[in-house]
Scaffold this active site. Structure first.
Site, PDB file in Angstrom:
ATOM      1  N   ASP A  28       0.813  -1.215   0.000  1.00  0.00           N
ATOM      2  CA  ASP A  28       0.000   0.000   0.000  1.00  0.00           C
ATOM      3  C   ASP A  28       0.846   1.263   0.000  1.00  0.00           C
ATOM      4  OD1 ASP A  28      -2.008  -1.853   0.237  1.00  0.00           O
ATOM      5  OD2 ASP A  28      -3.168  -0.676   1.661  1.00  0.00           O
ATOM      6  N   CYS A  55       1.366  -8.182   5.220  1.00  0.00           N
ATOM      7  CA  CYS A  55       0.964  -6.795   5.009  1.00  0.00           C
ATOM      8  C   CYS A  55      -0.530  -6.612   4.791  1.00  0.00           C
ATOM      9  CB  CYS A  55       1.803  -6.179   3.896  1.00  0.00           C
ATOM     10  SG  CYS A  55       3.509  -5.875   4.457  1.00  0.00           S
ATOM     11  N   ASP A  56      -0.891  -5.371   4.460  1.00  0.00           N
ATOM     12  CA  ASP A  56      -2.230  -4.836   4.691  1.00  0.00           C
ATOM     13  C   ASP A  56      -3.397  -5.698   4.234  1.00  0.00           C
ATOM     14  OD1 ASP A  56      -0.450  -2.816   5.290  1.00  0.00           O
ATOM     15  OD2 ASP A  56      -1.765  -1.234   4.599  1.00  0.00           O
ATOM     16  N   LYS A  57      -3.428  -6.132   2.975  1.00  0.00           N
ATOM     17  CA  LYS A  57      -4.590  -6.864   2.463  1.00  0.00           C
ATOM     18  C   LYS A  57      -4.368  -8.362   2.457  1.00  0.00           C
ATOM     19  CE  LYS A  57      -6.239  -2.898   1.961  1.00  0.00           C
ATOM     20  NZ  LYS A  57      -5.004  -2.269   2.459  1.00  0.00           N
ATOM     21  N   CYS A  98       5.501  -2.335   8.217  1.00  0.00           N
ATOM     22  CA  CYS A  98       5.878  -1.023   8.755  1.00  0.00           C
ATOM     23  C   CYS A  98       5.700  -0.967  10.269  1.00  0.00           C
ATOM     24  CB  CYS A  98       5.087   0.079   8.067  1.00  0.00           C
ATOM     25  SG  CYS A  98       5.494   0.231   6.319  1.00  0.00           S
ATOM     26  N   GLU A 121      -6.750   4.625  -0.011  1.00  0.00           N
ATOM     27  CA  GLU A 121      -6.308   5.176   1.264  1.00  0.00           C
ATOM     28  C   GLU A 121      -5.912   6.637   1.073  1.00  0.00           C
ATOM     29  OE1 GLU A 121      -3.211   2.742   2.834  1.00  0.00           O
ATOM     30  OE2 GLU A 121      -4.614   1.248   3.600  1.00  0.00           O
ATOM     31  N   SER A 170      -4.894   4.994   5.558  1.00  0.00           N
ATOM     32  CA  SER A 170      -3.792   4.130   5.945  1.00  0.00           C
ATOM     33  C   SER A 170      -3.785   3.988   7.455  1.00  0.00           C
ATOM     34  CB  SER A 170      -2.470   4.745   5.485  1.00  0.00           C
ATOM     35  OG  SER A 170      -1.388   4.201   6.186  1.00  0.00           O
TER      36      SER A 170
END
Length: 619
Positions: A81, A122-124, A201, A496, A522
């Site tokens: 992202d 990570c995010d998704k 992150c 985002e 985000s």
């Protein structure tokens, strides 16, 4: 007694052809009597949170085979992202969640796997795999690649001008880059220092929030969300996951034990996960994902449940981006997710009678892993695993230990209920005439001075327009920046908004402006940033009726958000908009691919988790 799914393709004379193909993958005669366990990896060189996962699938596979199973690895896609941020690449991020869920379903069902270990980060990727796990409902364990170490650099204090060592993350690089008070050399130094290692992150952003929530759901081992990616202790999580999944698989197929299935976590575990998210001030994206995962599980967990919890759950942990003092590595030093869950349990805010993949109940897990109550020195040593401060893309490359644990529950990283950062948690659901089905705000990142805010609407109809207006100083103190037609359907893809919020902060307007969008944020976002406005503009939501100059009142303590316009005027505007169609006033120079158009046709608004409207597929 359930039958091993893999027998469909490995047993019987008529499966000779399939067995021949299995043999071509390396299987031997005695392997056909063993469970086949999918190792679902997400290695890619595009994403720092996944760049180190290449060999970890085989690490898990070897443990599965040593425990008596057959391991078969495959890969899913993974979108970064942060790299996709600020351009049309972000349109693909949320839709990739559904592609990941589908790809796992396709592979596991096509090859009749009996169970799976999901290697996400990570995010998704974690939410997509969780959706697939609930959809498939076979034994599963999640193990993540782990968080990145926080960056560090020496910068001049903007007030005192004294040189200080500053902890950094991705958001710092974004904010400082557009702050004219920093020199090009300082920006370059921050850029090089903000993301020093492999891993997700380093703050309580979406990736780490979701990996922490897998612990609360009972689908991963303790430490999954908080041991840094570089630490040797994380290797043991992968090895234990490989061994444990074989045990869980046998419990299900040979002992008919349904407690090991992901759907067995039930409504209580979803409440636990949301309670944790509120208590630790997690990303607002977690709301979107938990709603979607619950739908796949067939569990009636809604925005109303989240709103109810947000009013009674305290905020016990505050981590970047909500403070510069702590990052995920500091949460681990304070006892990790099990410590936060332990404090929630002592406050009477947790269901402890739910199963986990490693203990019969969450209560048993807390007795062993909560550092306040455990008597196990090995557990205390485990939570002393810390960062080494050495840039690397190699997993398990260091064995640094903090000299001591953070057990300060009055002023430390994790607080007790009595010393909570706030008695209400770090997330809130707001409703009103501008968001009939709700919108969400990370209250952990909102300054107390603007918990109640009345401002003037500054309407933009894309993220690009919002960014341009902010950077060109068209946004002023007292404005509520409206960014609409960026929802799941309207974007499409629900971008985002980290750049607009970061730029508002860099312009010194972080405590003087608000931003409201039908898009999302985000996990790195802070400030009065309100997202997931539902229904979205493209679905006829009232955010599409707001006009420049309208007054908007935001009242977080009372959970309301309203445009101060009469019902009659809103009705008149709605008739006008119905005639025009629910789309931006001016065509946007945005290329929308066929894949994104297909996504937009089926997707629902954020209050439903931005999942597909399956009723549209009914005959």
């Amino acid at each position: 007694m359930p039958t091993y799914r893999s027998k469909t393709s490995t047993a019987g004379r008529n499966m000779a052809g399939a067995r021949s193909l299995w043999r071509a993958t390396g299987m031997k005669d005695d392997d056909f009597s063993k469970p086949i366990i999918a190792v679902v990896n997400s290695f890619t060189q595009f994403v720092p949170g996944h760049v180190h996962l290449k060999d970890l699938g085989q690490l898990v596979a070897r443990e599965i085979e040593a425990a008596g199973g057959v391991a078969k690895e495959f890969n899913t896609i993974a979108v970064d992202d942060g790299i996709a941020m600020g351009h049309d690449g972000m349109l693909y991020s949320l839709p990739s969640r559904d592609i990941i869920a589908d790809s796992v379903e396709y592979m596991v069902n096509a090859h009749c796997a009996d169970a799976m270990v999901c290697i996400s980060n990570c995010d998704k990727i974690t939410p997509g795999m969780l959706m697939a796990a609930m959809r498939l409902n076979i034994p599963v364990i999640f193990v993540s690649g782990g968080p990145m170490e926080a960056g560090k650099t020496r910068l001049a204090n903007p007030v005192t001008k004294a040189i200080e060592v500053k902890k950094l993350d991705l958001v710092d690089a974004m904010v400082i880059a557009v702050d004219p008070s920093y020199s090009d050399a300082e920006v370059a130094e921050v850029e090089r220092s903000a993301c020093p290692t492999c891993g997700s992150c380093s703050g309580m952003f979406t990736a780490n929030s979701m990996n922490c929530l897998t612990e609360a759901l009972g689908l991963s081992l303790p430490g999954n969300g908080t041991v840094v990616a570089t630490h040797a202790d994380r290797e043991q999580l992968f090895k234990r996951a490989g061994r444990r999944i074989v045990e869980l698989t046998r419990q299900h197929y040979e002992q008919d034990d349904e407690r090991v299935l992901p759907r067995s976590v039930g409504f209580k575990a979803f409440e636990n996960a949301m309670t944790l998210d509120i208590a630790m001030g997690g990303s607002t994206n977690t709301i979107l994902h938990l709603l979607a995962i619950a739908q796949e599980a067939g569990i009636d967990f809604t925005m109303k449940d989240i709103d109810r919890l947000s009013r009674v759950v305290p905020q016990l942990c505050k981590v970047a981006p909500n403070t510069n003092k702590y990052h995920i590595e500091d949460v681990h030093r304070a006892g990790g997710i099990m410590a936060i869950l332990g404090e929630l349990d002592r406050a009477g805010k947790l269901h402890t009678d739910v199963p986990t993949v490693h203990t019969p109940s969450l209560k048993d897990a807390l007795d062993q892993w909560d550092i306040v109550r455990t008597q196990d020195d090995a557990v205390r040593t485990f939570y002393q695993a810390g960062p080494a401060g050495v840039p690397t893309q190699v997993a398990f490359s260091q064995n640094t230990r903090w000299p001591s644990l953070d057990l300060d529950r009055a002023e430390g990283c994790i607080r007790s209920y009595e010393h909570a950062f706030s008695k209400e948690g770090g997330l809130a659901v707001l409703t009103g005439n501008i968001a009939l089905d709700g919108c969400v705000v990370k209250t952990a990142g909102v300054d107390e001075s603007i918990l109640v805010f009345e401002g003037t609407a500054h309407v933009t109809e894309s993220q690009d327009e919002a960014v341009e207006n902010i950077l060109n100083d068209k946004v002023k103190a007292g404005d509520v920046v409206i960014v609409r037609y960026e929802g799941p359907k309207g974007g499409p893809g629900m971008q985002e908004m980290l750049y607009p919020t970061s730029y508002i902060k860099s312009k010194g307007l972080g405590k003087a402006c608000a931003l409201l969008t039908d898009g999302r944020f985000s996990g790195g976002t802070s400030g009065l940033s309100i997202g997931h406005c539902s229904p979205e503009a493209a679905a006829g939501g009232a955010i599409g009726l707001v006009r420049d100059g309208d007054k908007i009142r935001i009242d977080i303590p009372n959970r309301t958000i309203n445009v101060l316009v009469s019902d009659e005027e809103l009705a008149r505007r709605r008739e006008e908009q119905n005639a025009k169609g629910w789309k931006p006033a001016q065509p946007r120079p945005r290329k929308v691919s066929a894949a994104l158009k297909a996504y937009a046709k089926l997707v629902m608004s954020a209050d439903k988790g931005a999942v597909r409207d399956l009723s549209l597929l009914d005959d």
